[in-house]
Scaffold this motif. Sequence first.
Motif, PDB file in Angstrom:
ATOM      1  N   LEU A   1       0.838  -1.190   0.000  1.00  0.00           N
ATOM      2  CA  LEU A   1       0.000   0.000   0.000  1.00  0.00           C
ATOM      3  C   LEU A   1       0.879   1.247   0.000  1.00  0.00           C
TER       4      LEU A   1
ATOM      5  N   THR B   1      -3.200  -1.912  -5.883  1.00  0.00           N
ATOM      6  CA  THR B   1      -3.355  -1.797  -4.436  1.00  0.00           C
ATOM      7  C   THR B   1      -2.577  -0.610  -3.898  1.00  0.00           C
TER       8      THR B   1
ATOM      9  N   GLU C   1      -2.389   2.255  -5.321  1.00  0.00           N
ATOM     10  CA  GLU C   1      -3.019   3.485  -5.823  1.00  0.00           C
ATOM     11  C   GLU C   1      -2.150   4.210  -6.856  1.00  0.00           C
TER      12      GLU C   1
ATOM     13  N   ALA D   1      -3.768  -9.339  -1.963  1.00  0.00           N
ATOM     14  CA  ALA D   1      -4.050  -8.095  -1.252  1.00  0.00           C
ATOM     15  C   ALA D   1      -4.075  -8.331   0.255  1.00  0.00           C
TER      16      ALA D   1
ATOM     17  N   ARG E   1     -16.044  -6.837   0.786  1.00  0.00           N
ATOM     18  CA  ARG E   1     -15.367  -6.048  -0.251  1.00  0.00           C
ATOM     19  C   ARG E   1     -16.318  -5.629  -1.358  1.00  0.00           C
TER      20      ARG E   1
ATOM     21  N   VAL F   1      -9.404  -1.743  -2.359  1.00  0.00           N
ATOM     22  CA  VAL F   1      -8.233  -1.043  -1.845  1.00  0.00           C
ATOM     23  C   VAL F   1      -8.513  -0.447  -0.469  1.00  0.00           C
ATOM     24  N   SER F   2      -9.637   0.243  -0.307  1.00  0.00           N
ATOM     25  CA  SER F   2      -9.858   0.966   0.943  1.00  0.00           C
ATOM     26  C   SER F   2     -10.061   0.031   2.131  1.00  0.00           C
TER      27      SER F   2
ATOM     28  N   LYS G   1      -6.548  -1.073   3.110  1.00  0.00           N
ATOM     29  CA  LYS G   1      -5.845  -0.029   3.851  1.00  0.00           C
ATOM     30  C   LYS G   1      -6.396   0.105   5.271  1.00  0.00           C
TER      31      LYS G   1
ATOM     32  N   VAL H   1      -7.025   6.398   2.066  1.00  0.00           N
ATOM     33  CA  VAL H   1      -7.003   6.336   0.599  1.00  0.00           C
ATOM     34  C   VAL H   1      -7.199   7.735   0.044  1.00  0.00           C
TER      35      VAL H   1
END
Length: 318
Positions: free
Chosen positions: A30, A65, A67, A224, A263, A271-272, A275, A288
């Motif tokens: 990340l 992942t 960003e 992830a 998810r 992604v969020s 994180k 994010v």
Amino acid sequence: MAPVAGDTQTETVTRRLRDGMGNGVLSFPLTAFHDDGSLDPEGFRAHVAAQLATAPGALFPACGTGEFFSLDEDEYRRVVEIAVEEAAGRVPVVAGTGYGWAQAARFARIAERAGADALLVLPHYLVAAPQDGLAAQLEQLAARTRLPIVAYQRGQVAYDVRAFKRIAKIPRVIGLKDGHSDLDRLQRLTLAAPEGFLFFNGAATAEIQARSYAAVGVPAYSSAVHAFAPEIANAFFAALRDGDHGTVDKLLRDFYVPFVELRDRVPGYAVSLVKAAARLRGRPVGPVRAPLTEPSPDDLAGLKTLLTTGLDLVGAAL
């Protein structure tokens, strides 16, 4: 992969990636941000160091992942530099790049100067394109970098066999990451691949489909989950490798499937949520960036419960 005369770098990176993907999970770290949204280099450094301490097969900074789509060129340079510094040659560092080939080449040059070993080419921006255009995109990029390239088919990028054979002949294109989970198409590609070509399972929460991918000759996968719970990711990898189907089923049933259900509630949670889970573990990765959003309080509470369950399954603590 088309041979490049005297290109020992490509041969070396291909071998190291093949060895790594057979021995461990592929780590997609990340990118850390401060609360105001600015890049947090030291937070990222600490996160990468923690990832490397769990012996991943390779490190893929500034990818989905991480960003990539949110980073400017200076931030991208710093992220790749830190990943290379922390890896210190222990594992290959494969930096993300993307957009159209001209912009992808700019990022590729930055990654090359920063010391990356290879590139993962993320799907291009916005437009749909015919197969010849998809292949030409990689040809244009490969002509402008000395780094080995792994193509990524996902979203609007999906190669048919004819286009795949064309990209597999491009100098320095060494592999393909698949995010479509069309196993019929993927099987056709693996059968058409030249000897030594690398394939990666890049499905979202790849563990869910790891057995199916392995059945068509693609056992390597990105994780992830490794970004926030390497204990769970590594336990799953070991169980799958060792044929421990009971452990695989238990982790899938009690952790991975519920995680995927959470998810899928909100776009961008791939992604969020990751994180947010890393922050629950005390990792200094920050928030994010928009257009992604943070999990709701209810979803964050559910994530914490699920994370505790998953860690309990492998004998680890939150």
